[in-house]
Scaffold this motif. Sequence first.
Motif, mmCIF file in Angstrom:
data_model
loop_
_atom_site.group_PDB
_atom_site.id
_atom_site.type_symbol
_atom_site.label_atom_id
_atom_site.label_comp_id
_atom_site.label_asym_id
_atom_site.label_seq_id
_atom_site.Cartn_x
_atom_site.Cartn_y
_atom_site.Cartn_z
ATOM 1 N N LYS A 1 -2.314 -1.369 -3.326
ATOM 2 C CA LYS A 1 -3.334 -0.773 -2.458
ATOM 3 C C LYS A 1 -4.566 -1.666 -2.380
ATOM 4 O O LYS A 1 -5.128 -1.873 -1.301
ATOM 5 N N TYR B 1 0.840 -1.200 0.000
ATOM 6 C CA TYR B 1 0.000 0.000 0.000
ATOM 7 C C TYR B 1 0.873 1.248 0.000
ATOM 8 O O TYR B 1 0.641 2.187 -0.757
ATOM 9 N N ARG B 2 1.901 1.239 0.850
ATOM 10 C CA ARG B 2 2.792 2.397 0.962
ATOM 11 C C ARG B 2 3.574 2.634 -0.321
ATOM 12 O O ARG B 2 3.954 3.764 -0.613
#
Length: 149
Positions: A22, A14-15
Amino acid sequence: MTLLHVPVIDITPYREGTPEGKAAVAEQIGQACRDIGFLVVSGHGIPEDLIGKTYDVSKEFFELPHSEKMKADRPAPDQVRGYSAVGGEGLSYSLDEPTRPILRSRFRLARSTSPRAIRISRAKKRARISPRMSGRRSRRTEAGMDRIF
């Protein structure tokens, strides 16, 4: 498959910001929330020394006498920052309904003013109507308000 244990979810994908990463992390979190209601996050990027210092400061705070902790009480009952003593909150307290108190204490931090609230305040200051405008807003003010909302 229904989860039967608390999952450890690595949020690194996600980061990293890819749509696929994501989506994968969101799916894992969604499943954990639906199936078991708990999860452990890894890959968050918070340095271990900061986690350790935060734990030490928290432990020190909660070992204080009750009277000392109450000096950090919530500024108002409807605000979600500060110290909440055991029994100081309940699921229906805000509705003035009878409920059992929550049997835990906690200390929550929050910005006293959110970035959005600051932007709105600045926009309102810019939007103040001068006597010359007689109730009209400029196009510039309207565009600024549109960006905020």
